[in-house]
Design a protein around this motif. Structure first.
Motif, PDB file in Angstrom:
ATOM      1  N   LEU A 162       0.871  -1.168   0.000  1.00 52.43           N
ATOM      2  CA  LEU A 162       0.000   0.000   0.000  1.00 52.43           C
ATOM      3  C   LEU A 162       0.907   1.216   0.000  1.00 52.43           C
ATOM      4  CD1 LEU A 162      -2.880   1.226   0.268  1.00 52.43           C
ATOM      5  CD2 LEU A 162      -2.618   1.043   2.753  1.00 52.43           C
ATOM      6  N   ASP A 163       1.016   1.882  -1.156  1.00 54.45           N
ATOM      7  CA  ASP A 163       2.012   2.951  -1.273  1.00 54.45           C
ATOM      8  C   ASP A 163       1.491   4.275  -0.704  1.00 54.45           C
ATOM      9  OD1 ASP A 163       0.484   4.286  -3.249  1.00 54.45           O
ATOM     10  OD2 ASP A 163       1.605   3.399  -4.908  1.00 54.45           O
ATOM     11  N   ALA A 164       2.331   5.300  -0.763  1.00 58.66           N
ATOM     12  CA  ALA A 164       2.006   6.581  -0.130  1.00 58.66           C
ATOM     13  C   ALA A 164       0.825   7.282  -0.795  1.00 58.66           C
ATOM     14  CB  ALA A 164       3.233   7.487  -0.146  1.00 58.66           C
ATOM     15  N   SER A 165       0.494   6.892  -2.022  1.00 58.62           N
ATOM     16  CA  SER A 165      -0.675   7.468  -2.694  1.00 58.62           C
ATOM     17  C   SER A 165      -1.926   6.613  -2.482  1.00 58.62           C
ATOM     18  CB  SER A 165      -0.406   7.623  -4.194  1.00 58.62           C
ATOM     19  OG  SER A 165      -0.297   6.347  -4.818  1.00 58.62           O
ATOM     20  N   SER A 166      -1.798   5.570  -1.631  1.00 59.11           N
ATOM     21  CA  SER A 166      -2.880   4.637  -1.289  1.00 59.11           C
ATOM     22  C   SER A 166      -3.210   3.667  -2.414  1.00 59.11           C
ATOM     23  CB  SER A 166      -4.155   5.386  -0.844  1.00 59.11           C
ATOM     24  OG  SER A 166      -3.898   6.112   0.336  1.00 59.11           O
ATOM     25  N   ALA A 167      -2.306   3.527  -3.386  1.00 57.88           N
ATOM     26  CA  ALA A 167      -2.486   2.522  -4.431  1.00 57.88           C
ATOM     27  C   ALA A 167      -1.992   1.170  -3.929  1.00 57.88           C
ATOM     28  CB  ALA A 167      -1.728   2.921  -5.689  1.00 57.88           C
ATOM     29  N   LEU A 168      -2.611   0.107  -4.433  1.00 55.31           N
ATOM     30  CA  LEU A 168      -2.274  -1.261  -4.019  1.00 55.31           C
ATOM     31  C   LEU A 168      -1.463  -1.964  -5.102  1.00 55.31           C
ATOM     32  CD1 LEU A 168      -5.724  -2.344  -2.541  1.00 55.31           C
ATOM     33  CD2 LEU A 168      -3.611  -1.986  -1.246  1.00 55.31           C
ATOM     34  N   HIS A 169      -0.487  -2.760  -4.658  1.00 52.36           N
ATOM     35  CA  HIS A 169       0.350  -3.530  -5.577  1.00 52.36           C
ATOM     36  C   HIS A 169       0.553  -4.929  -5.004  1.00 52.36           C
ATOM     37  CE1 HIS A 169       1.514   0.448  -7.250  1.00 52.36           C
ATOM     38  NE2 HIS A 169       1.581   0.806  -5.971  1.00 52.36           N
ATOM     39  N   ASP A 170       0.282  -5.947  -5.810  1.00 48.10           N
ATOM     40  CA  ASP A 170       0.524  -7.328  -5.397  1.00 48.10           C
ATOM     41  C   ASP A 170       1.978  -7.686  -5.693  1.00 48.10           C
ATOM     42  OD1 ASP A 170      -2.169  -8.162  -4.560  1.00 48.10           O
ATOM     43  OD2 ASP A 170      -2.698  -7.858  -6.676  1.00 48.10           O
ATOM     44  N   ARG A 171       2.723  -8.029  -4.654  1.00 45.77           N
ATOM     45  CA  ARG A 171       4.139  -8.350  -4.801  1.00 45.77           C
ATOM     46  C   ARG A 171       4.461  -9.614  -4.020  1.00 45.77           C
ATOM     47  NH1 ARG A 171       5.981  -3.591  -7.097  1.00 45.77           N
ATOM     48  NH2 ARG A 171       5.068  -1.629  -6.353  1.00 45.77           N
ATOM     49  N   GLN A 172       5.750  -9.973  -4.034  1.00 44.68           N
ATOM     50  CA  GLN A 172       6.275 -11.060  -3.218  1.00 44.68           C
ATOM     51  C   GLN A 172       7.180 -10.453  -2.142  1.00 44.68           C
ATOM     52  OE1 GLN A 172       5.324 -14.366  -3.674  1.00 44.68           O
ATOM     53  NE2 GLN A 172       3.924 -13.474  -5.188  1.00 44.68           N
ATOM     54  N   PHE A 173       7.329 -11.152  -1.015  1.00 39.58           N
ATOM     55  CA  PHE A 173       8.158 -10.599   0.053  1.00 39.58           C
ATOM     56  C   PHE A 173       9.593 -10.348  -0.417  1.00 39.58           C
ATOM     57  CE2 PHE A 173      10.947 -10.832   3.751  1.00 39.58           C
ATOM     58  CZ  PHE A 173      10.398  -9.814   4.516  1.00 39.58           C
ATOM     59  N   ILE A 174      10.086 -11.178  -1.320  1.00 43.08           N
ATOM     60  CA  ILE A 174      11.460 -10.980  -1.802  1.00 43.08           C
ATOM     61  C   ILE A 174      11.614  -9.674  -2.583  1.00 43.08           C
ATOM     62  CG2 ILE A 174      12.117 -13.417  -1.828  1.00 43.08           C
ATOM     63  CD1 ILE A 174      11.463 -13.447  -4.825  1.00 43.08           C
ATOM     64  N   ASP A 175      10.490  -8.996  -2.898  1.00 41.87           N
ATOM     65  CA  ASP A 175      10.557  -7.683  -3.554  1.00 41.87           C
ATOM     66  C   ASP A 175      10.828  -6.557  -2.567  1.00 41.87           C
ATOM     67  OD1 ASP A 175       9.851  -8.885  -5.986  1.00 41.87           O
ATOM     68  OD2 ASP A 175       7.699  -8.593  -5.631  1.00 41.87           O
ATOM     69  N   LEU A 176      10.808  -6.843  -1.280  1.00 40.69           N
ATOM     70  CA  LEU A 176      10.927  -5.773  -0.284  1.00 40.69           C
ATOM     71  C   LEU A 176      12.146  -4.875  -0.501  1.00 40.69           C
ATOM     72  CD1 LEU A 176       9.844  -4.410   2.315  1.00 40.69           C
ATOM     73  CD2 LEU A 176      11.278  -6.023   3.615  1.00 40.69           C
ATOM     74  N   PRO A 177      13.338  -5.424  -0.779  1.00 37.98           N
ATOM     75  CA  PRO A 177      14.490  -4.524  -0.957  1.00 37.98           C
ATOM     76  C   PRO A 177      14.267  -3.452  -2.025  1.00 37.98           C
ATOM     77  CG  PRO A 177      15.247  -6.774  -0.698  1.00 37.98           C
ATOM     78  CD  PRO A 177      13.750  -6.848  -0.828  1.00 37.98           C
ATOM     79  N   SER A 178      13.491  -3.771  -3.052  1.00 41.13           N
ATOM     80  CA  SER A 178      13.262  -2.794  -4.125  1.00 41.13           C
ATOM     81  C   SER A 178      12.318  -1.676  -3.683  1.00 41.13           C
ATOM     82  CB  SER A 178      12.682  -3.492  -5.361  1.00 41.13           C
ATOM     83  OG  SER A 178      11.362  -3.948  -5.117  1.00 41.13           O
ATOM     84  N   LEU A 179      11.615  -1.863  -2.569  1.00 41.01           N
ATOM     85  CA  LEU A 179      10.687  -0.848  -2.075  1.00 41.01           C
ATOM     86  C   LEU A 179      11.339   0.078  -1.049  1.00 41.01           C
ATOM     87  CD1 LEU A 179       7.540  -3.119  -1.536  1.00 41.01           C
ATOM     88  CD2 LEU A 179       8.238  -1.883  -3.600  1.00 41.01           C
ATOM     89  N   LEU A 180      12.571  -0.243  -0.690  1.00 37.04           N
ATOM     90  CA  LEU A 180      13.300   0.541   0.304  1.00 37.04           C
ATOM     91  C   LEU A 180      14.375   1.381  -0.367  1.00 37.04           C
ATOM     92  CD1 LEU A 180      13.607  -2.297   2.956  1.00 37.04           C
ATOM     93  CD2 LEU A 180      11.993  -0.392   2.978  1.00 37.04           C
ATOM     94  N   ARG A 181      14.875   2.366   0.364  1.00 39.68           N
ATOM     95  CA  ARG A 181      15.864   3.291  -0.192  1.00 39.68           C
ATOM     96  C   ARG A 181      17.104   3.298   0.691  1.00 39.68           C
ATOM     97  NH1 ARG A 181      11.387   7.985   0.597  1.00 39.68           N
ATOM     98  NH2 ARG A 181       9.703   7.042  -0.626  1.00 39.68           N
ATOM     99  N   PRO A 182      18.266   3.556   0.099  1.00 41.69           N
ATOM    100  CA  PRO A 182      19.449   3.767   0.942  1.00 41.69           C
ATOM    101  C   PRO A 182      19.150   4.876   1.960  1.00 41.69           C
ATOM    102  CG  PRO A 182      20.071   3.628  -1.362  1.00 41.69           C
ATOM    103  CD  PRO A 182      18.576   3.674  -1.348  1.00 41.69           C
ATOM    104  N   ASN A 183      19.645   4.694   3.161  1.00 46.81           N
ATOM    105  CA  ASN A 183      19.401   5.602   4.291  1.00 46.81           C
ATOM    106  C   ASN A 183      18.096   5.326   5.027  1.00 46.81           C
ATOM    107  OD1 ASN A 183      21.831   7.058   4.014  1.00 46.81           O
ATOM    108  ND2 ASN A 183      20.892   8.365   2.451  1.00 46.81           N
ATOM    109  N   ASP A 184      17.246   4.409   4.499  1.00 48.10           N
ATOM    110  CA  ASP A 184      16.110   3.969   5.302  1.00 48.10           C
ATOM    111  C   ASP A 184      16.636   3.171   6.491  1.00 48.10           C
ATOM    112  OD1 ASP A 184      14.200   5.112   3.683  1.00 48.10           O
ATOM    113  OD2 ASP A 184      13.531   3.241   2.753  1.00 48.10           O
ATOM    114  N   LEU A 185      15.893   3.200   7.576  1.00 48.82           N
ATOM    115  CA  LEU A 185      16.253   2.465   8.788  1.00 48.82           C
ATOM    116  C   LEU A 185      15.143   1.479   9.115  1.00 48.82           C
ATOM    117  CD1 LEU A 185      18.099   2.132  11.352  1.00 48.82           C
ATOM    118  CD2 LEU A 185      16.604   3.846  12.446  1.00 48.82           C
ATOM    119  N   LEU A 186      15.475   0.188   9.131  1.00 46.86           N
ATOM    120  CA  LEU A 186      14.526  -0.839   9.547  1.00 46.86           C
ATOM    121  C   LEU A 186      14.693  -1.065  11.048  1.00 46.86           C
ATOM    122  CD1 LEU A 186      14.861  -3.534   6.727  1.00 46.86           C
ATOM    123  CD2 LEU A 186      13.516  -1.434   6.754  1.00 46.86           C
ATOM    124  N   VAL A 187      13.584  -1.043  11.775  1.00 47.37           N
ATOM    125  CA  VAL A 187      13.634  -1.234  13.233  1.00 47.37           C
ATOM    126  C   VAL A 187      12.914  -2.533  13.577  1.00 47.37           C
ATOM    127  CG1 VAL A 187      13.123  -0.275  15.487  1.00 47.37           C
ATOM    128  CG2 VAL A 187      13.687   1.256  13.589  1.00 47.37           C
TER     129      VAL A 187
END
Length: 348
Positions: free
Chosen positions: A35-60
């Motif tokens: 569910l992206d910042a514009s509230s649009a939905l996208h069907d993906r696989q969990f292994i796609d997660l790295p492509s949704l993140l940006r350098p300098n993001d912090l995972l907690v």
């Protein structure tokens, strides 16, 4: 809190067969609804997660470790009992849920796992204070069972001992897993690190209260269960550095959200850098203004649950209702062993 919020606004119809009873063959093999910042939905696989993140993001991540908190036994009179440890309060003392035909009385004895006796010290609300004959953690590890959620219908097996635990679990004390973290394996963590995506940890010991239904129609009347949390100073420093570099704080699981936002309140009140720790009863509902969390990886949550209210606060009620309807229609797998959802706040 918005005083007009009603429990019925957070309901949805879930076919029983969509409740995942077993984990995927491999941790990273789940689906991912984005569910992206514009509230649009996208069907993906969990292994796609790295492509949704940006350098300098912090995972907690929440590094709590699930303890083998369930024990079967009997009272001295012979009546059957089931004990679910809620919180370890000292080396040999706990607060626990006790199921029995009649509540045990202070001074009474429970024989657990046909192996050892515990003494009933007293009560704190719905919980019983029990004294173990030696180290609680040692006895639970030897005789206890992994406390699977009430909607998982099989008894805990050897596979559950491993898979109902994150690969980075290290602080024992939870009686339910921080389930968003169950999707990560060591290879995925290494991939994220290689992309310049930073990692930090908090600890929130998830209690059985996370499964308790909300019993008040007006949400303003609900009393949130308490859970123990700790946010290290190192994590606070990483959050500030992430913000300064233009990165996002991405909470892995709703438990990480509750720990971070509880600490953020303390940081505002005290103007300190941590560590922050204590009990939190933070109840996040739509209208809540997030201080530190920009995005969330989470599983799908029970109808009318406090966790469904939390994700609705981050993404908006209508987008979450639409996302859940889509997940049901698309046959996503729900709850602890189910698929994942990546939510980007619309306020970024």
């Amino acid at each position: 809190m918005n005083p007009s919020l009603e429990l019925s606004q957070f309901n949805y119809e879930l076919p029983q067969e969509l409740i995942a009873q077993f984990p995927a063959a491999q941790r990273v093999e789940s689906r991912l609804l984005h569910l992206d910042a514009s509230s649009a939905l996208h069907d993906r696989q969990f292994i796609d997660l790295p492509s949704l993140l940006r350098p300098n993001d912090l995972l907690v991540f929440n590094d709590t470790r699930v303890i083998k908190a369930r024990l079967l036994g009997q009272k001295a009179s012979g009546g059957k009992v089931e004990v679910l440890v809620e919180r370890i309060t000292d080396t040999n003392r706990v607060l626990a849920h006790v199921k029995a035909s009649k509540s045990p009385k202070p001074g009474g004895t429970l024989i657990l796992a046909n192996a050892f006796a515990v003494t009933v010290i007293g009560r704190e609300g719905e919980l019983f204070e029990l004294e173990f004959p030696e180290s609680v953690l040692d006895l639970l590890d030897q005789y206890g069972a992994t406390p699977l959620p009430p909607y998982i219908e099989h008894a805990a097996e050897n596979e559950d001992d491993e898979r109902y635990q994150t690969v980075y679990a290290r602080e024992p004390g939870a009686v339910a897993a921080p389930t968003a973290g169950l999707h990560f394996d060591e290879a995925m963590l290494a991939t994220l690190a290689s992309q310049g995506i930073n990692q930090a940890f908090v600890t929130l010991h998830v209690g059985a209260g996370t499964f308790q239904p909300v019993r008040t129609q007006n949400l303003a009347d609900h009393i949130m269960h308490a859970e123990r949390y700790r946010v290290p100073a190192e994590t606070v420093a990483k959050i500030k550095a992430t913000r300064a570099a233009g990165g996002r704080v991405v909470a892995i699981g709703t438990t990480s959200v509750r720990a971070l936002e509880s600490a953020a309140r303390d940081a505002t009140d005290t103007n300190q850098d941590g560590p922050f720790e204590g009990d939190t009863r933070l109840f996040i509902t739509p209208g809540y203004v997030f201080s530190w969390v920009d995005a969330l990886l989470t599983n799908f949550h029970l109808p009318q649950s406090t966790l469904l209210m939390l994700v609705s606060a981050l993404a908006g009620m209508e987008p979450i209702q639409r996302a859940y309807a889509h997940a049901v229609q698309s046959r996503y797998r729900f709850f602890s062993y189910g698929d994942a959802m990546f939510i980007e706040s619309s306020k970024q």
